[in-house]
Design an enzyme around this catalytic site. Structure first.
Site, PDB file in Angstrom:
ATOM      1  CG  ASP A 141     -32.089   5.058 -25.404  1.00  0.00           C
ATOM      2  OD1 ASP A 141     -30.917   5.355 -25.096  1.00  0.00           O
ATOM      3  OD2 ASP A 141     -33.058   5.251 -24.649  1.00  0.00           O
ATOM      4  CG  ASP A 376     -27.775   9.033 -24.258  1.00  0.00           C
ATOM      5  OD1 ASP A 376     -28.410   8.194 -24.930  1.00  0.00           O
ATOM      6  OD2 ASP A 376     -28.295   9.757 -23.394  1.00  0.00           O
TER       7      ASP A 376
END
Length: 530
Positions: A141, A376
């Site tokens: 992440d 992302d």
């Protein structure tokens, strides 16, 4: 904010930086007490897996949109929390149980993709935490600063909250409805001799994000990360070590890691993994702490979901020779004012085919509200604010608009067309045009057809792989557009490097003749602090 409180928070912020950096820079030791300069740490990583069965594949692609929608709401909530004061907000909205109140070496961690319809399109990294070291599969992440693992605390009446057995987590199903599943792989702090819990009374606790305890409490330093999409994780903070294997067969300890021991998880996308590995922009981020030990940089290569099952890739800490090759691009890292944990690049423009799109420049300005771009890895489909989305989809539709349209929930531009691997289909007069993102400094990101068109959302139906961010920006480059590129980030110099790569042959021992990037100036101030 009162001036005195601001000074206190800045002081605590400095203390946090100092403590985690000193711990992270402590000498790493192998099984013989030392590590030779130039040694490497790497683990094989399996590629993202898409189901083989036709209907399951279609469900997989449809689930991407629902997962990304929830993900974007979470990112916006992080932005709102940062502006409004995360500690005050956490205390007001949560009911937490009382107890919860530089070198040439490089390290690599294994990474694979979860095959689960309720948790699609996420890359997993295998990391060994604790002493003795045990493996956990964590979501990669780049837009998060909290590393956490599903945890079980020792049950002591009045001392520890623990968790029910079996622990229940919640995720989002293919229809967007929460689905409960059981989690069985837990981190147990009481069985790790290297775990050091952080208490509310310690100054370090006051500088950590999402905390819920008052400085006068003697309980463990607790956190509560709650987002608008319903994703919640509640637990306690501690300091822990990770164990990594060196290329020469030795084992090494990476100390000074801030780890969340999570006793409750609920919401979107928490059931198909053991936790989250944060690579975001923040002092407690695993990416920042680990990179401070390995030449201030980390890199990863995201395999295509269509890769062979035996293919592998890596998350690397330190200079990675594979980054430097034909076509390597260099540009500055941009840091978003709204989503502080995110980072990306500065876009100059987008070209579809030979057409430069007319997109207002403020869309790409990371200093304006809802502007800029973040990368992302937790998002799959690239999301664009309306001005950019309309221009991009309009240009792509001009090449595909002669095909019969299909109506698919969650997607605006879908066509009755069987997607071919390279996007070229003479029988239907279709050629998916080139898609180029032009970046500051002359770098360009060129996406393949499979990164701009989702192949089969329903039988014989393909859709454009973009989402309109009606809820607000910044623009989000998802892992589908990032796939089959190797990416390197150096927060100390603020430089990003990337190039096209199939990501299938990055064993460092096979790249000893490659030219590694020069190490950064260790005296230059880190760029990750906003």
């Amino acid at each position: 904010m009162m001036p005195g409180r601001r000074v206190l928070l800045l002081a605590l912020h400095g203390l946090l930086c100092l403590q985690v950096q000193l711990a992270a820079r402590a000498e790493m030791q192998g099984d013989d007490g030392s590590i030779e300069d130039g040694s490497s740490i790497h683990f094989p990583v399996s590629p993202p897996v898409v189901p083989d069965a036709a209907e399951e594949r279609r469900e997989h692609f449809r689930a991407l949109e629902a997962k990304d929608r929830f993900r974007h709401e979470r990112l916006l909530a992080m932005s709102s929390s940062a502006r409004n004061g995360s500690r005050r907000q956490a205390r007001q909205t949560s009911k937490v149980p009382e107890v919860l109140s530089d070198t040439s070496e490089f390290a690599e961690l294994p990474m694979r993709s979860a095959l689960n319809i309720a948790h699609v399109g996420m890359y997993l990294v295998s990391v060994r935490f604790g002493t003795p070291a045990l493996p956990f599969n964590l979501v990669l992440d780049t837009a998060n600063d909290l590393t956490w693992i599903s945890c079980r605390l020792r049950r002591r009446k009045g001392k520890h909250y623990g968790r029910s057995s079996p622990a229940q987590t919640m995720s989002v199903g293919t229809d967007g409805v929460p689905v409960k599943k059981a989690t069985t792989n837990f981190f147990r702090p009481s069985k790790s001799s290297s775990w050091r819990r952080i208490r509310c009374t310690q100054p370090l606790c006051g500088a950590l994000p999402y905390t819920t305890c008052e400085p006068t409490q003697t309980a463990s330093c607790s956190y509560h990360q709650k987002m608008q999409d319903g994703t919640v994780t509640i637990g306690i903070y501690g300091m822990e070590k990770a164990t990594v294997a060196l290329s020469d067969g030795k084992m090494a300890k990476l100390p000074g890691l801030v780890l969340g021991c999570s006793v409750m998880e609920a919401g979107a996308n928490v059931d198909a993994h053991d936790g989250v590995l944060s690579l975001g922009n923040g002092e407690i981020s695993f990416g920042v702490i680990a990179a401070s030990r390995f030449a201030s940089r980390f890199s990863f290569c995201l395999l295509s979901a269509n890769s062979e099952r035996s293919a592998s890739s890596y998350l690397t800490f330190g200079p990675n020779p594979a980054v430097m090759g034909p076509g390597t691009m260099v540009t500055d890292i941009s840091y978003n004012n709204d989503i502080r944990v995110g980072f990306g690049f500065r876009v100059i423009g987008i070209t579809v085919g030979d057409q430069a799109l007319d997109i207002p420049p403020e869309v790409w300005n990371d200093r304006l509200k809802y502007g800029g771009v973040i990368l992302d890895t937790g998002t799959s489909v690239t999301g664009l604010v309306p001005a950019a989305y309309d221009a991009v989809t309009g240009a792509l539709d001009s090449h595909l608009g002669h095909l019969p349209r299909a109506d698919i929930a969650g997607f605006e531009f879908c066509y009755n067309w069987t997607f071919t691997g390279d996007g070229v289909d003479p029988a239907n007069n279709v050629t998916v045009p080139s898609f180029t993102v032009e970046l500051q400094g002359g770098a360009v990101l060129q996406a393949d057809a499979k990164s701009v068109v989702m192949p089969e959302v329903q039988r014989g139906v393909a859709c454009l792989a973009f989402r309109k961010l009606l809820e607000g920006g910044p623009n989000i480059i998802g892992n589908v557009l990032m796939q089959e590129h190797i990416w390197e980030f150096d927060h100390r110099t603020g430089i990003m490097k990337f190039r096209k790569d199939k990501c299938t042959n990055h064993h460092l021992k096979d790249n000893s003749n490659s030219t590694a990037a020069a190490a950064p100036d260790v005296h230059q101030a880190p760029r990750y602090v906003n």
